[in-house]
Design an enzyme around this catalytic site. Structure first.
Site, short mmCIF file in Angstrom:
data_model
loop_
_atom_site.label_atom_id
_atom_site.label_comp_id
_atom_site.label_asym_id
_atom_site.label_seq_id
_atom_site.Cartn_x
_atom_site.Cartn_y
_atom_site.Cartn_z
N SER A 167 0.87 -1.18 0.00
CA SER A 167 0.00 0.00 0.00
C SER A 167 0.90 1.22 0.00
O SER A 167 2.10 1.10 0.34
CB SER A 167 -0.85 -0.01 1.29
OG SER A 167 -1.42 1.26 1.54
N TYR A 191 -1.75 -0.83 10.55
CA TYR A 191 -1.83 -1.05 9.10
C TYR A 191 -0.52 -0.62 8.42
O TYR A 191 0.03 -1.34 7.57
CB TYR A 191 -3.02 -0.27 8.53
CG TYR A 191 -3.32 -0.56 7.07
CD1 TYR A 191 -3.97 -1.72 6.69
CD2 TYR A 191 -2.94 0.34 6.08
CE1 TYR A 191 -4.25 -1.98 5.35
CE2 TYR A 191 -3.20 0.09 4.74
CZ TYR A 191 -3.86 -1.07 4.38
OH TYR A 191 -4.13 -1.34 3.06
#
Ligand code: ADP
Length: 256
Positions: A143, A156
């Site tokens: 990501s 995350y």
């Protein structure tokens, strides 16, 4: 010429979003596809969608945070199609948004368990199989949160930095054995996960597009298909000199 004709491709988290678009793109480019997810309904729907475009696919349920289930997934892949050429480790969770000191321990464990350990377990099992069949290609879903920080998303961000690190190490360790490993770093992509992050950030005051579009230099979020395009290209022989890379697909987000 289809990009991955005759190849066997595995996609985890393929019951929705980027994983589903990737499974469909693999099939459209000539691969036989193993669709995997914890969500049986979503996974079976992806298989049906592949059938409708004339492709070949099976569904195998697996929780990527369990080494037993991941090993079973590879066994089922080889039982069905004899080998494993391409793998896209896409299964992931976003969890709760909170400043680090307020992050529940179990949120950290969940996110690291699926995103980081799940990628590690999949890499182990996939590489073991690829060594038996003389090589292969792996794409991990990181990501933009694997390249830079995002306030409120420490577990995350940590998990996606781990994915980028695992990618580099796996690429270095197996380059000479014919296995390429890359990761991609999507920006905001139009999926359930982005809706969840936008909803948690604004408490529903803004839609996903209202909140996320202006954050990207291109002026909009991306589509799962735009991400799938890069993944399948990376898995094709056209990307033969690309390994160990963490590649943004983010409408210019990390260039800012
Ligand atoms: P995105 O497409 O943006 O990555 P989604 O939440 O739409 O986000 O898709 C993630 C997929 O990963 C979902 O289909 C979800 O069911 C799957 N998934 C989540 N946790 C696991 C897990 N532990 N094992 C396998 N698949 C998982």
């Amino acid at each position: 010429m289809p990009m991955v004709a005759g190849k066997v491709a595995l996609v985890t988290g393929a019951g929705a979003g980027i994983g589903r678009a990737t499974a469909l793109k693999f099939a459209a480019e000539g691969a036989k596809v193993v669709v995997s997810d914890v969500n049986v309904e979503g996974g079976e729907e992806t298989v049906a969608m592949i059938g409708k475009i004339g492709g070949e696919a099976i569904f195998v349920r697996a929780d990527v945070s369990s080494s037993k289930e991941v090993e079973h997934l590879i066994i089922k892949t080889v039982e069905a199609y004899g080998r494993l050429d391409c793998a896209c480790n896409n299964a992931g969770v976003e969890g709760k948004i909170a400043p680090l000191a307020d992050q529940p321990d179990d949120n950290f464990d969940l996110i690291m368990g699926v995103n980081a350990k799940g990628t590690f377990l999949c890499l182990k099992a996939e590489i073991a199989q690829m060594l038996k069949n003389g090589g292969g290609v792996i794409v991990n879903l990181a990501s933009v949160a694997g390249l830079i920080g995002f306030p409120g998303l420490s577990p995350y961000v940590a998990s996606k930095h781990a994915v980028n690190g695992l990618t580099k190490n796996a690429a270095l360790e197996y380059a000479k054995q014919g296995i390429r490993v890359n990761s991609i770093c999507p920006g905001g992509i139009d999926t359930r996960m982005l809706d969840s992050l936008a909803e948690q950030s604004t408490g529903g005051a803004q839609s996903t597009h209202e909140m996320m579009d202006p954050l990207h230099p291109i002026g909009r979020i991306g589509t799962p298909e735009e991400v799938a395009e890069l993944i399948v290209w990376l898995c094709s022989p056209r990307a033969s000199f690309v390994t160990g890379a963490n590649i943004p697909v983010d409408g210019g987000y990390v260039a800012q």
